[in-house]
Motif scaffolding. Structure first.
Motif, PDB file in Angstrom:
ATOM      1  N   PRO A 158     -15.578  -5.313 -11.482  1.00 38.80           N
ATOM      2  CA  PRO A 158     -14.696  -4.167 -11.228  1.00 38.80           C
ATOM      3  C   PRO A 158     -13.217  -4.557 -11.294  1.00 38.80           C
ATOM      4  O   PRO A 158     -12.389  -3.757 -11.721  1.00 38.80           O
ATOM      5  CB  PRO A 158     -15.081  -3.731  -9.810  1.00 38.80           C
ATOM      6  N   TRP A 207     -13.791   1.580  -1.250  1.00 42.52           N
ATOM      7  CA  TRP A 207     -13.760   0.124  -1.306  1.00 42.52           C
ATOM      8  C   TRP A 207     -14.940  -0.493  -2.038  1.00 42.52           C
ATOM      9  O   TRP A 207     -14.881  -1.646  -2.456  1.00 42.52           O
ATOM     10  CB  TRP A 207     -13.670  -0.459   0.098  1.00 42.52           C
ATOM     11  N   ASP A 226     -12.830  -6.517   0.291  1.00 43.03           N
ATOM     12  CA  ASP A 226     -11.804  -5.549   0.697  1.00 43.03           C
ATOM     13  C   ASP A 226     -10.448  -6.250   0.802  1.00 43.03           C
ATOM     14  O   ASP A 226      -9.423  -5.697   0.403  1.00 43.03           O
ATOM     15  CB  ASP A 226     -12.150  -4.924   2.060  1.00 43.03           C
ATOM     16  N   LEU A 253      -9.147  -6.843  -2.698  1.00 41.43           N
ATOM     17  CA  LEU A 253      -8.659  -5.586  -3.281  1.00 41.43           C
ATOM     18  C   LEU A 253      -7.321  -5.188  -2.685  1.00 41.43           C
ATOM     19  O   LEU A 253      -6.405  -4.773  -3.397  1.00 41.43           O
ATOM     20  CB  LEU A 253      -9.671  -4.465  -3.028  1.00 41.43           C
ATOM     21  N   LYS A 267      -7.091  10.344  -9.354  1.00 43.66           N
ATOM     22  CA  LYS A 267      -8.187   9.419  -9.686  1.00 43.66           C
ATOM     23  C   LYS A 267      -7.559   8.034  -9.577  1.00 43.66           C
ATOM     24  O   LYS A 267      -6.614   7.708 -10.306  1.00 43.66           O
ATOM     25  CB  LYS A 267      -8.658   9.688 -11.114  1.00 43.66           C
ATOM     26  N   PHE A 306     -14.849   1.811  -5.925  1.00 38.94           N
ATOM     27  CA  PHE A 306     -13.552   1.847  -6.590  1.00 38.94           C
ATOM     28  C   PHE A 306     -13.125   3.284  -6.919  1.00 38.94           C
ATOM     29  O   PHE A 306     -12.546   3.541  -7.957  1.00 38.94           O
ATOM     30  CB  PHE A 306     -13.559   0.977  -7.855  1.00 38.94           C
ATOM     31  N   ARG A 307     -13.436   4.212  -6.046  1.00 44.01           N
ATOM     32  CA  ARG A 307     -13.033   5.610  -6.243  1.00 44.01           C
ATOM     33  C   ARG A 307     -12.156   6.020  -5.054  1.00 44.01           C
ATOM     34  O   ARG A 307     -12.507   6.914  -4.295  1.00 44.01           O
ATOM     35  CB  ARG A 307     -14.270   6.505  -6.347  1.00 44.01           C
ATOM     36  N   PHE A 328     -11.265  -2.207 -13.783  1.00 48.49           N
ATOM     37  CA  PHE A 328     -10.374  -1.195 -13.221  1.00 48.49           C
ATOM     38  C   PHE A 328      -8.926  -1.656 -13.108  1.00 48.49           C
ATOM     39  O   PHE A 328      -8.019  -0.840 -13.122  1.00 48.49           O
ATOM     40  CB  PHE A 328     -10.865  -0.774 -11.830  1.00 48.49           C
ATOM     41  N   GLY A 329      -8.742  -2.949 -12.954  1.00 43.79           N
ATOM     42  CA  GLY A 329      -7.374  -3.355 -12.676  1.00 43.79           C
ATOM     43  C   GLY A 329      -6.840  -4.431 -13.598  1.00 43.79           C
ATOM     44  O   GLY A 329      -5.697  -4.839 -13.477  1.00 43.79           O
ATOM     45  N   GLN A 365     -18.601   7.552 -14.164  1.00 39.57           N
ATOM     46  CA  GLN A 365     -17.408   7.506 -13.308  1.00 39.57           C
ATOM     47  C   GLN A 365     -16.526   6.325 -13.657  1.00 39.57           C
ATOM     48  O   GLN A 365     -15.303   6.424 -13.653  1.00 39.57           O
ATOM     49  CB  GLN A 365     -17.827   7.385 -11.836  1.00 39.57           C
ATOM     50  N   PRO A 392      -8.573   3.927  -8.904  1.00 38.98           N
ATOM     51  CA  PRO A 392      -9.582   2.887  -8.662  1.00 38.98           C
ATOM     52  C   PRO A 392      -9.090   1.735  -7.783  1.00 38.98           C
ATOM     53  O   PRO A 392      -9.443   0.589  -8.032  1.00 38.98           O
ATOM     54  CB  PRO A 392      -9.912   2.408 -10.067  1.00 38.98           C
ATOM     55  N   VAL A 393      -8.276   1.997  -6.825  1.00 35.64           N
ATOM     56  CA  VAL A 393      -7.722   1.030  -5.867  1.00 35.64           C
ATOM     57  C   VAL A 393      -6.726   0.059  -6.492  1.00 35.64           C
ATOM     58  O   VAL A 393      -5.596  -0.063  -6.037  1.00 35.64           O
ATOM     59  CB  VAL A 393      -8.803   0.176  -5.152  1.00 35.64           C
ATOM     60  N   ILE A 394      -7.192  -0.664  -7.539  1.00 38.10           N
ATOM     61  CA  ILE A 394      -6.328  -1.718  -8.061  1.00 38.10           C
ATOM     62  C   ILE A 394      -5.584  -1.276  -9.323  1.00 38.10           C
ATOM     63  O   ILE A 394      -4.739  -1.989  -9.806  1.00 38.10           O
ATOM     64  CB  ILE A 394      -7.130  -3.007  -8.332  1.00 38.10           C
ATOM     65  N   GLY A 395      -5.903  -0.119  -9.857  1.00 38.46           N
ATOM     66  CA  GLY A 395      -5.158   0.391 -11.005  1.00 38.46           C
ATOM     67  C   GLY A 395      -4.128   1.406 -10.536  1.00 38.46           C
ATOM     68  O   GLY A 395      -3.851   1.522  -9.353  1.00 38.46           O
ATOM     69  N   ILE A 442      -4.606  -7.329  -4.086  1.00 42.96           N
ATOM     70  CA  ILE A 442      -4.257  -6.951  -5.472  1.00 42.96           C
ATOM     71  C   ILE A 442      -3.433  -5.668  -5.457  1.00 42.96           C
ATOM     72  O   ILE A 442      -2.400  -5.550  -6.119  1.00 42.96           O
ATOM     73  CB  ILE A 442      -5.529  -6.765  -6.327  1.00 42.96           C
ATOM     74  N   ALA A 443      -3.913  -4.679  -4.666  1.00 45.98           N
ATOM     75  CA  ALA A 443      -3.214  -3.393  -4.594  1.00 45.98           C
ATOM     76  C   ALA A 443      -1.794  -3.575  -4.066  1.00 45.98           C
ATOM     77  O   ALA A 443      -0.878  -2.867  -4.461  1.00 45.98           O
ATOM     78  CB  ALA A 443      -3.996  -2.430  -3.705  1.00 45.98           C
TER      79      ALA A 443
END
Lengths: 292, 444
Positions: B102, A256, B78, B81, A43, A259-260, B106-107, B441, A45-48, B84-85
């Protein structure tokens, strides 16, 4: 001893020449593929940080109606595109090589759609042709006929496929043109002397000798048909009501936009397995894979 | 013996590296930030040239270079993101609500700004409180709303007058008068005509851009009801009576024949094109700046006018109003990034942008230099909407990390309704179910 040294040196030189291409393959194909396979069990979320969740994503996939729809759409695109592109590009190639004088001009013209940027192609077809106010519907209206809503859910996939065919046919035809140019003319001349008709010459000379090209075109069009993305992105955004959404587009959307990335990777991984399986079946059906 | 040698070597290496490590950490503490990165979505084609003077004057004042990256609206998120990633996010971004949340949820990638936003700053830049509300999440403020993009309802007055709907024009442009969804449907029906007399309809009342994947078209109608999508506690509210009402309303317009064929796949630009060509009488996306530009180029345009939002069956008169914002992603140059934001906001260049891009000021700068009557009227309506209690449901995007996903769900089911594949009730139930799943989710 000298031979062994020479062989070793040649191997090193060969390896050095192969290394850049090999590096590109590893960095841009193999590693991302492996990374996607690993990510499909997480799992993320892209950035976590990714969290390992075992087979949970695959279980979700089984019940995910959006995945089912995207899979159906993708297979539908393939079912429409592969036969049309293979047969159509062969027919186009035969047509072009039959013109001795205008061949150069025809070769240039038939390839033009491939040169037009995808986004422009999408606008031309969506606004200029498929729109209720586009060229086709204007002509239908002038003729007093019912308009066609090309991008309605019922016809949207076919319309996208038609645009793809228009864009790609020239590219695949180019492969057949190359294949046709490799067939010695003497074969045809002998056949003509023996009284073979055009159809007989095609089925007993052209078709068997183009088998490796056909295998290659079939495999590559299969991959291309599974990779329908840009045209969907630019023309319909996967709509209406998900009717044009492909597996690749769904994977992108999940990763994207929602976020999955973990689940999106699962879809991409399953997509990869399906393409590999289909290619194996194609090779088995068409024949000797050593021809490639 | 060998083991002893290893120990000696190891100790030597550590001893050798220690001063270096100390020096490195010390250097980091004292490190001066000499450059920051700023990523912005383009407000117009010449964005890079437009904002470069602001960046240069910031460098002159502070000695800090600003690396500018103009990112496209389509794929810009994109890019953010991916950055950041990859552990190298931009220090400052100019973005929108659905893109910010988000990143927070999420981050933890956006820095809260509550300590930076002083009362003085608020007075200068937050003339309208609803703008800052759009960037507050779980009690903290994550971005500075900067320019507002009013998404205006508009009409072609000429077509209304030709249809004998003079009173309707008066009503729609009067902030004190109300017009309802029933009026909308009735007038749209009367405006749908065969103007050429060849037996075919060639003018329609409305053209909902059902093929759009954006938030603004569907939210224009949904916010009008005053309904919520996800409440502040994270409970899904969409899929109820308001949703059914919106879907029934648009389906009703389609069944009346008041919208052209193919609206379920029509983009915003196609819908606008029909309106600008005089084939459609009412629009939810009146593009004031482009119309002014057309007029300036000598184009003979019909009498377009901005109108107040209708009153929904639920009593509310909400509307969609976009607030874009500046956010800080930087971890080690927060102060410098904030200094840049203050400098950026204070530039006089934005007065010009307000006119050319049709934006509405959050505060600070006044658009009183605009002469065009359409622009003046648009501003009047925008200000009227904020001043009037009836228009209290003026909102931007969905205030939840799953907001974009929910909008996509809504758009998809609306397309099903307009295609006749689902009834409004079925679609509303499906929207609710899928929205709950999307919210779960994000929380799991």
């Amino acid at each position: 001893m000298a031979n062994t040294t020479l062989r070793t040196r040649n191997t090193i030189i060969d390896g050095a020449f192969l290394l850049p291409a090999l590096l590109l393959l590893v960095v841009f194909r193999l590693l991302p593929g492996m990374f996607t396979a690993i990510a499909s069990f997480t799992k993320w979320p892209v950035i976590g940080s990714p969290e390992f969740i075992g087979l949970a994503n695959f279980r979700t996939l089984i019940e995910d109606t959006h995945f089912h729809q995207a899979l159906f759409n993708t297979l539908h695109y393939s079912a429409m595109l592969i036969p049309v592109l293979v047969a159509g590009s062969l027919a186009l190639a035969l047509f072009i090589v039959s013109f001795v004088r205008a061949q150069a001009a025809l070769k240039m013209i038939h390839y033009l759609p491939m040169v037009i940027p995808l986004s422009i192609t999408a606008v031309i077809w969506k606004v200029g042709i498929y729109s209720p106010f586009g060229a086709v519907n204007q002509i239908l209206s002038e003729l007093g006929m019912q308009q066609i809503q090309f991008l309605r859910a019922d016809y949207a996939r076919q319309s996208i496929a038609l645009t793809m065919v228009w864009r790609q046919l020239g590219f695949w035809a180019l492969m057949y043109i190359a294949g046709l140019s490799g067939i010695p003319r003497s074969f045809y001349e002998s056949a003509v002397v023996d009284g073979a008709t055009y159809v007989q010459r095609f089925f007993f000379i052209t078709w068997p000798l183009l088998k490796p090209v056909t295998l290659l075109v079939t495999i590559l069009t299969t991959i291309a048909s599974f990779r329908v993305f840009g045209i969907v992105y630019a023309m319909t955004g996967g709509g209406p009501s998900g009717a044009t959404k492909t597996l690749l587009y769904y994977s992108y959307e999940l990763g994207w936009q929602d976020f999955r990335m973990g689940y999106g990777s699962t879809v991409a991984f399953v997509f990869l397995l399906i393409v590999l399986a289909l290619n194996a079946v194609q090779r088995w059906l068409i024949g000797d894979s050593n021809d490639l | 013996m060998l083991a002893k040698v290893r120990v000696v070597v190891l100790i030597s290496v550590i001893a050798g590296l220690a001063p270096l490590m100390l020096f490195a950490s010390g250097a980091q503490e004292d490190e001066q930030v000499d450059s920051i990165s700023f990523w912005t979505f383009p407000l117009r084609d010449s964005m890079r040239e437009d904002v470069t003077p602001i960046l240069e004057s910031f460098t002159e004042e502070t000695g800090i270079e600003v690396e500018l990256n103009v990112i496209p609206w389509g794929q810009g998120q994109d890019n953010i993101l991916a950055a950041i990633a990859a552990g190298d996010p931009p220090d400052v971004v100019y973005t929108t609500m659905s893109r910010v949340l988000p990143l927070v949820e999420f981050g933890d990638a956006i820095r809260p700004l509550d300590e930076k936003i002083t009362d003085e700053f608020k007075e200068t830049y937050f003339a309208n409180p609803s703008s800052i509300n759009n960037y507050s999440w779980k009690g903290q403020t994550y971005a500075v709303p900067f320019l507002g993009g009013p998404h205006r309802w508009g009409i072609n007055v000429d077509l209304f007058l030709e249809a004998g709907l003079d009173d309707a024009v008066e009503t729609m442009t009067d902030p004190e008068a109300t017009w309802t969804w029933d009026d909308f449907r009735q007038w749209a029906s009367e405006l749908t005509r065969d103007t050429s007399g060849n037996g075919e309809i060639d003018q329609w009342g409305y053209a909902y851009p059902g093929g759009s994947t954006q938030a603004s078209p569907i939210l224009r109608h949904y916010w009008n009801t005053g309904g919520e999508i996800v409440d502040s506690d994270g409970n899904v509210r969409v899929g109820g009576d308001e949703t059914v009402a919106v879907l029934e309303f648009l389906r009703g317009l389609q069944e009346d024949g008041s919208m052209p064929q193919g609206v379920e796949i029509m983009s915003v630009s196609e819908s606008n094109g029909l309106f600008n060509e005089g084939k459609v009488a009412i629009t939810s996306h009146l593009e004031v700046p482009s119309l002014i530009a057309l007029k300036a180029s000598g184009e003979d345009l019909p009498d377009f006018r901005v109108v107040y939002p209708p009153q929904s069956p639920f009593g509310a008169r909400g509307s969609f109003f976009a607030w874009d914002a500046l956010a800080i992603l930087s971890e080690d140059a927060v102060d410098e990034s904030w200094a840049f934001i203050e400098h950026y906001l204070s530039s006089e260049i934005w007065e010009e942008f307000l006119v050319e891009v049709g934006l509405y000021p959050v505060g600070g700068v006044g658009p009183d230099m605009v002469d065009d009557p359409l622009y003046q009227q648009a501003l009047e309506v925008a200000e009227g909407i904020f001043a009037h209690d009836d228009y209290s449901h003026v909102r931007h995007e969905v205030l939840h990390p799953a907001g974009s996903q929910i909008i996509r769900i809504m758009n998809s089911h609306l397309q099903s309704v307009l295609s006749g594949a689902e009834s409004p009730e079925e679609a509303a139930d499906a929207i609710r179910e899928e929205a709950i799943s999307a919210v779960e989710q994000t929380e799991s």
